[in-house]
Design a protein around this motif. Structure first.
Motif, PDB file in Angstrom:
ATOM      1  N   VAL A  24       6.699   3.608   3.884  1.00 31.93           N
ATOM      2  CA  VAL A  24       7.022   4.493   5.011  1.00 31.93           C
ATOM      3  C   VAL A  24       6.414   5.875   4.783  1.00 31.93           C
ATOM      4  O   VAL A  24       5.889   6.497   5.712  1.00 31.93           O
ATOM      5  N   ALA A  25       6.457   6.358   3.539  1.00 30.66           N
ATOM      6  CA  ALA A  25       5.822   7.645   3.213  1.00 30.66           C
ATOM      7  C   ALA A  25       4.321   7.580   3.481  1.00 30.66           C
ATOM      8  O   ALA A  25       3.720   8.541   3.982  1.00 30.66           O
ATOM      9  N   ALA A  26       3.706   6.444   3.170  1.00 33.59           N
ATOM     10  CA  ALA A  26       2.271   6.266   3.423  1.00 33.59           C
ATOM     11  C   ALA A  26       1.977   6.283   4.919  1.00 33.59           C
ATOM     12  O   ALA A  26       0.979   6.870   5.360  1.00 33.59           O
ATOM     13  N   CYS A  52      -8.163   7.005   3.733  1.00 33.62           N
ATOM     14  CA  CYS A  52      -6.868   7.602   3.370  1.00 33.62           C
ATOM     15  C   CYS A  52      -5.964   6.556   2.714  1.00 33.62           C
ATOM     16  O   CYS A  52      -5.276   6.845   1.727  1.00 33.62           O
ATOM     17  N   ILE A  53      -5.959   5.335   3.248  1.00 36.07           N
ATOM     18  CA  ILE A  53      -5.160   4.251   2.661  1.00 36.07           C
ATOM     19  C   ILE A  53      -5.613   3.983   1.234  1.00 36.07           C
ATOM     20  O   ILE A  53      -4.797   3.801   0.320  1.00 36.07           O
ATOM     21  N   ALA A  54      -6.923   3.980   1.016  1.00 35.89           N
ATOM     22  CA  ALA A  54      -7.462   3.757  -0.333  1.00 35.89           C
ATOM     23  C   ALA A  54      -6.995   4.844  -1.295  1.00 35.89           C
ATOM     24  O   ALA A  54      -6.659   4.562  -2.456  1.00 35.89           O
ATOM     25  N   SER A  65       3.477  -2.718  -1.188  1.00 37.28           N
ATOM     26  CA  SER A  65       4.092  -2.304   0.073  1.00 37.28           C
ATOM     27  C   SER A  65       3.229  -1.292   0.820  1.00 37.28           C
ATOM     28  O   SER A  65       3.195  -1.293   2.057  1.00 37.28           O
ATOM     29  N   ILE A  66       2.502  -0.433   0.101  1.00 39.05           N
ATOM     30  CA  ILE A  66       1.623   0.533   0.768  1.00 39.05           C
ATOM     31  C   ILE A  66       0.515  -0.198   1.528  1.00 39.05           C
ATOM     32  O   ILE A  66       0.245   0.090   2.697  1.00 39.05           O
TER      33      ILE A  66
END
Length: 304
Positions: A24-26, A52-54, A65-66
């Motif tokens: 959720v923070a991600a 950004c995900i990387a 989970s991220i």
């Protein structure tokens, strides 16, 4: 927003709200990144969000989970067509969809708690492992329903997160006994149900969770005890179909800092293990109560 800013914002989200999971923070970080992005096309925006995900996956948080939460977030905000002619209007629509997704995710634990707490009956002895916000929510819901039960919590080394779980339950007035990880098999005969969370659910219906989960599942199977998993649907992971522990990618098993520094992973301790679907009785999710074999069908629906 550069990598340093994105990682800082991610950690601030988790520090400001201890109940917020890393996924959720991600997602909150991606929404902020979306607002500040200088991209001028949708393709460029999507590509920058993937960068950004990387960056977030290279933090020492739960990669499982991220990756699953962010992938589903990207799918959700780009699901419908965009008819706006102005790119800024398109960005605003995507941002609003992102906020809607966060609202949907925020309701997940309450939905799971309502589905799961009837399985915690009066006089039940529950065994759980490590610290799970969803498991805690289910047990608090059962306590609020005036049920009397007791909980065995594994210490959960190496970070002893089970002690954090025990404190939260004790503060709620729920009887708790903290046990050694190695004592799970010993106490299994006293247990009525095993209740675990998960960092991720793979396509087969098996789960990726804190190291030690698999041995608890095998003990429960031998003792013929129900093994329940409570988990949000945004933790359903695509493209991973492990058959054994070695099939789980290293980035899921070790911290990013460990992978960067260690030359010999055989000397490192994995942080997670894989529990096959044959050991799992039911999964309680915000999509409903599922058998492990139903997970692949739900994954298809999520990404259609």
């Amino acid at each position: 927003m550069n990598q340093e800013d994105a990682v800082r914002y991610f950690h601030e989200c988790m520090d400001n709200d201890p109940d917020m999971s890393s996924a959720v923070a991600a997602i909150h970080t991606l929404i902020e990144y979306l607002k500040l992005s200088q991209a001028e096309t949708l393709a460029g925006l999507r590509e920058s969000l993937k960068h950004c995900i990387a960056w977030l996956m290279h933090t020492d948080s739960s990669v499982t989970s991220i990756s699953s939460g962010c992938e589903l977030f990207l799918r959700f905000i780009t699901l419908a067509s965009l008819d706006q002619e102005d790119f800024q209007d398109c960005k605003n629509v995507l941002e609003n969809r992102g906020k809607l997704f966060v609202q949907k995710v925020a309701k997940s634990r309450d939905t799971i708690a309502k589905l799961g707490h009837p399985f915690v009956k009066d006089g039940t002895s529950v065994l759980t492992h490590s610290y799970s916000r969803v498991v805690l929510k289910v047990l608090l819901e059962a306590a609020a329903a005036k049920k009397r039960f007791n909980v065995f919590v594994t210490q959960s080394c190496p970070d002893k997160s089970g002690e954090k779980m025990a404190k939260a339950l004790t503060d709620a007035g729920i009887p708790v006994v903290v046990i050694l990880d190695a004592a799970a098999g010993y106490v299994m005969e006293k247990v009525d149900i095993v209740l675990l969370g998960a960092e991720g659910v793979v396509e087969s219906g098996g789960i990726i969770n804190k190291i030690g989960s698999y041995q608890i599942a095998t003990s429960a199977k031998v003792a013929n005890k129900p093994f329940y998993v409570v988990v949000e649907s945004f933790k359903f992971v695509r493209h991973i179909y492990p058959l054994n522990q070695q099939d789980v990618p290293n980035e899921y098993k070790y911290r990013a800092s460990t992978l960067a520094d260690s030359k010999d992973l055989s000397q490192e301790h994995p942080l997670i293990d894989y529990t096959p679907p044959s050991y799992i009785s039911l999964l309680f999710t915000d999509l409903g109560v599922l058998t492990p074999s139903a997970v692949s069908d739900e994954l298809i629906k999520l990404y259609l």
